[in-house]
Design an enzyme around this catalytic site. Structure first.
Site, mmCIF file in Angstrom:
data_model
loop_
_atom_site.group_PDB
_atom_site.id
_atom_site.type_symbol
_atom_site.label_atom_id
_atom_site.label_comp_id
_atom_site.label_asym_id
_atom_site.label_seq_id
_atom_site.Cartn_x
_atom_site.Cartn_y
_atom_site.Cartn_z
ATOM 1 N N GLU A 42 0.838 -1.203 0.000
ATOM 2 C CA GLU A 42 0.000 0.000 0.000
ATOM 3 C C GLU A 42 0.875 1.257 0.000
ATOM 4 O OE1 GLU A 42 -4.039 -1.165 2.424
ATOM 5 O OE2 GLU A 42 -2.126 -1.469 3.436
ATOM 6 N N ASP A 44 3.928 1.488 -1.139
ATOM 7 C CA ASP A 44 4.554 1.625 -2.454
ATOM 8 C C ASP A 44 3.576 2.204 -3.479
ATOM 9 O OD1 ASP A 44 6.948 0.828 -1.531
ATOM 10 O OD2 ASP A 44 6.831 -1.222 -2.284
ATOM 11 N N LYS A 111 43.707 3.409 3.556
ATOM 12 C CA LYS A 111 42.966 3.951 4.690
ATOM 13 C C LYS A 111 42.639 5.392 4.327
ATOM 14 C CE LYS A 111 43.012 4.179 9.718
ATOM 15 N NZ LYS A 111 42.358 5.464 9.809
ATOM 16 N N ARG A 132 29.954 8.518 12.654
ATOM 17 C CA ARG A 132 30.437 7.524 13.594
ATOM 18 C C ARG A 132 30.153 7.937 15.033
ATOM 19 N NH1 ARG A 132 35.070 6.629 16.482
ATOM 20 N NH2 ARG A 132 35.583 4.435 16.804
ATOM 21 N N LYS A 316 49.771 2.715 9.524
ATOM 22 C CA LYS A 316 49.748 4.154 9.245
ATOM 23 C C LYS A 316 51.079 4.613 8.668
ATOM 24 C CE LYS A 316 47.123 6.595 11.992
ATOM 25 N NZ LYS A 316 46.024 7.545 11.819
HETATM 26 S S1 IVH Z 1 37.640 -0.940 8.074
HETATM 27 C C1 IVH Z 1 35.910 -2.212 12.483
HETATM 28 N N1 IVH Z 1 38.678 0.137 5.951
HETATM 29 O O1 IVH Z 1 39.515 4.247 9.695
HETATM 30 C C2 IVH Z 1 36.304 -1.039 11.681
HETATM 31 N N2 IVH Z 1 38.288 1.557 7.823
HETATM 32 O O2 IVH Z 1 40.745 3.971 12.330
HETATM 33 C C3 IVH Z 1 36.280 -1.354 10.201
HETATM 34 N N3 IVH Z 1 38.883 3.903 7.413
HETATM 35 O O3 IVH Z 1 36.556 4.317 11.560
HETATM 36 C C4 IVH Z 1 36.894 -0.253 9.458
HETATM 37 N N4 IVH Z 1 39.550 3.646 5.335
HETATM 38 O O4 IVH Z 1 36.509 5.435 9.280
HETATM 39 C C5 IVH Z 1 38.256 0.360 7.206
HETATM 40 N N5 IVH Z 1 39.555 0.922 3.964
HETATM 41 C C6 IVH Z 1 39.133 1.154 5.209
HETATM 42 C C7 IVH Z 1 39.167 2.428 5.800
HETATM 43 C C8 IVH Z 1 38.745 2.589 7.114
HETATM 44 C C9 IVH Z 1 39.356 4.506 6.323
HETATM 45 C C10 IVH Z 1 38.595 4.589 8.693
HETATM 46 C C11 IVH Z 1 37.242 4.254 9.252
HETATM 47 C C12 IVH Z 1 37.480 3.783 10.663
HETATM 48 C C13 IVH Z 1 38.851 4.316 10.933
HETATM 49 C C14 IVH Z 1 39.528 3.443 11.970
#
Ligand code: IVH
Length: 683
Positions: A42, A44, A111, A132, A316
């Site tokens: 409904e 939709d 990252k 977050r 890092k």
């Molecule tokens: S995996 C359980 N993959 O880094 C957490 N995080 O320091 C799984 N981040 O809060 C995260 N690139 O915002 C993941 N390729 C990537 C990422 C990544 C950036 C950030 C993310 C996380 C923070 C942790």
């Protein structure tokens, strides 16, 4: 402007209001209260009816009650944890050893250095986006997330899941639009995401991108009854492919699998080195590499601490800041006459690159920092390749000079200079002309200053794509007095070139061919390549469309200001820069006029017509080729662009319109069919 409204008859308008109200009411019950009163079918039906009557209605982009970003907390269904961090190779070996019982297959991803975002999809529709926050609770930023161009409001899979990723601003956009207003792209991404109102001069969510790194499915016991069952992948790499299939952009990843622990460790280390090397070329800022066990069931077995999962590691990059000693300051005169201080420092590695010279921008910056020669200084290197001195730490000691190596590995052994205030030049370091202070910049006004000449020639060659003529050659030509003004380039002979050191016949011939190839050019190219201060290629084109001929250029004077400022995007300051720039170079421009063939440019017609001031994008199959529609739109004063953004006024959509139409709907861009567009053309 009656044509701009696309009115509905009264009955239709009334029906639209009813539908909007009902959808808002039922969305709220469904998404915010979890107490639906009607079935999904409904719901939709209401949705589809509204979409048919008014495809652009804002309610179709709004789910649940509209929430101002940041005002509502969201409890994450799955907490958003952090990652365990590592900075050296041993920690990678340790991580492999700890996880080895569960296999040696890993994925590695950059990252991304942005702001984490969680997208909640219900029955394939984006119902909430949250930051977050503490990891347990974040902030609702749905309305801004919907403005991010690659976040779909619907997945092609109609189920319930949470997709996590990083919101970033691409470095090219950061550099061109925001470098002056924000310290780095990460701050902008976080700020634009949480911004309540869209304000000029601040970040805009349409300039952001989302890269996913995780998907979590709502267990069947909690999912919506009509949603498909939760998916169950064996490996993360499979879930990443799936994300791509349903319309999400994942972060790039590689799978790494070693034969034993040592081999695995080495391969993971190699991946961190690969990213270290290509970090400077990446389109976004990254701060490391994330290594994760690929097998999802094995991740479960490893579990997590309160802080981070045991199956992942964030390696890092070594710190981007470093300290060194300021040895001296050299002053260099550039193409536009600005005299730039260049700091010579004891060699220091900053994010993997040995730095020995770094810019101090201008005399104003030297004064602001209050640095002295012989000071210990802090250097930082961010996404941008050029490192900079950010503060002085006072007089350096001999210890600060120890253990320093040049890029080629030779040990550095410079004496520690006596601590002394930098000498600010009063005259050009190249030609001795008296300098003047233009804001924060010192300037040399001598157009034949050798330093300005070499920089201008290089600019000319780059603008006209003569890549056979590089810095070394230009310096040689100027030093040998073969070139004393820019047009001299075109008087060079092969014999003169061959007389230069390290000049082989083949390269001499190449240089001559490239010069021959640029003996004829239109006025806009000529004006652009001159490189007048403040006049880049776009302004050069705009000016050429008004001035049209080389004679017109040569006869410019102050009485032309009014004419020039009538050009779109031209203000009095640039108009004056053009007039004084050409005036100061009239002999050279005349000389160029003799030696080159500078062809006329057609006059740019002042735009007019009913579509003036509006931008259009055209997509799909129409009754005539899109090109024709574009020409007619332009003829009526409209601007035609090739992509859909929040700034677009109208999308002209024909049959089989695809992603552009979706995006326009998502961004609230008005969509026109061909008939509606034709109606707008009527004066
Ligand atoms: S995996 C359980 N993959 O880094 C957490 N995080 O320091 C799984 N981040 O809060 C995260 N690139 O915002 C993941 N390729 C990537 C990422 C990544 C950036 C950030 C993310 C996380 C923070 C942790």
């Amino acid at each position: 402007m009656g044509w701009i409204e696309f009115g509905h008859d009264d009955a239709t308008s009334a029906r639209i209001s009813v539908l909007v109200e009902q959808i808002a009411h039922h969305s709220h019950l469904y998404y915010n209260e979890a107490t639906p009163e009607i079935s999904d079918a409904e719901f939709d039906a209401l949705w589809d009816e509204l979409k048919a009557l008014d495809p652009d209605h804002p309610q179709l982009r709004r789910i649940g009650a509209p929430i101002p970003p940041g005002s509502v907390k969201v409890i994450h269904r799955f907490p958003m944890r952090s990652l365990d961090k590592a900075t050296d190779d041993e920690e990678i070996a340790h991580f492999v050893a700890e996880t080895t019982a569960h296999g040696r297959r890993f994925i590695a991803q950059p990252k991304l250095d942005g702001s984490a975002l969680s997208l909640e999809y219900r029955r394939g529709r984006l119902v909430r986006a949250a930051t977050r926050g503490s990891g347990e609770r974040g902030e609702d930023v749905t309305s801004n997330a919907l403005r991010i161009p690659n976040i779909p409001d619907r997945l092609s899979w109609e189920g319930d899941c949470h997709i996590r990723g990083e919101v970033v601003m691409h470095l090219d956009i950061f550099r061109t639009k925001y470098a002056d207003i924000a310290p780095n792209p990460r701050n902008l991404a976080a700020g634009s995401l949480r911004q309540k109102n869209i304000e000029a001069g601040k970040g805009d969510a349409t300039d952001l991108m989302f890269y996913a790194y995780d998907v979590l499915f709502i267990p069947d016991s909690e999912k919506h009854p009509d949603s498909p069952t939760a998916l169950n992948f064996e490996n993360d790499s499979q879930s990443i492919s799936w994300l791509r299939e349903v319309g999400i952009t994942p972060a790039t990843e590689v799978v790494i699998e070693g034969v034993d622990d040592d081999d695995t460790t080495q391969s993971l280390i190699a991946e961190t080195i690969r990213w270290t090397n290509q970090r400077a070329d990446a389109i976004w800022e990254i701060d490391g590499v994330v290594l994760k066990l690929d097998n999802l069931a094995k991740r479960e077995l490893l579990g997590q601490t309160a802080h981070h999962p045991r199956w992942a590691l964030a390696w890092k990059f070594p710190p981007e800041e470093a300290t060194t000693v300021l040895l001296d300051i050299d002053w260099q005169t550039g193409r536009t006459g600005a005299v730039t201080p260049v700091a010579r420092v004891a060699p220091v590695i900053v994010s993997g690159v040995t730095v020995e010279n770094t810019t101090l921008h201008n005399v104003g910056e030297v004064e602001r920092l209050g640095v002295s020669i012989g000071d210990k200084v802090r250097i930082v290197r961010r996404g941008d390749v050029i490192p900079k001195i950010i503060e002085t730490l006072g007089p350096a000691s001999m210890d600060d000079m120890q253990n320093r190596f040049h890029a080629d590995g030779r040990s550095f052994s410079g004496p520690l200079p006596k601590n002394s205030a930098p000498e600010i030049p009063t005259n050009c370091p190249q030609c001795n002309t008296k300098l003047w202070l233009d804001g924060a910049f010192l300037r040399c006004d001598n157009l034949s200053c050798p330093s300005r000449l070499t920089r201008s020639i290089l600019y000319w060659c780059r603008a006209l794509e003569m890549d056979g003529i590089g810095e070394k050659l230009v310096e040689q030509l100027c030093d040998a007095n073969l070139v004393t003004t820019m047009p001299d380039l075109y008087r060079l002979t092969t014999d003169q070139l061959l007389g230069l050191e390290r000049m082989a016949e083949k390269s001499a011939a190449n240089v001559m061919t490239q010069l021959e190839g640029t003996r004829e050019m239109p006025l806009d190219a000529f004006l652009g390549a001159l490189g007048l201060p403040g006049i880049g290629p776009e302004l050069a084109t705009a000016f050429a469309g008004e001035i049209c001929t080389i004679d017109g250029l040569l006869s410019l004077n102050e009485s032309d200001i009014e004419r020039l400022v009538s050009i779109e995007g031209v203000g009095e300051t640039v108009a004056l820069s053009l007039i004084s720039g050409i005036g100061a170079r009239s002999t050279m421009v005349e000389d160029f006029g003799q030696i080159l063939t500078i062809t006329d440019v057609a006059k740019t017609e002042a735009p007019s017509g009913p579509l003036l001031g509006y931008t259009f994008c055209i997509t799909g199959t129409l009754s005539r080729p899109r090109k024709e529609i574009a020409l007619q739109t332009k003829a009526a004063g409209g601007k035609v662009v090739s992509s859909v953004s929040g700034k677009l006024d109208f999308l002209i959509a024909g049959e089989n319109s695809g992603s552009k139409l979706d995006k326009a709907n998502r961004l609230g861009v008005k969509v026109l069919n061909e008939a509606e567009w034709e109606a707008m053309l009527q004066p």
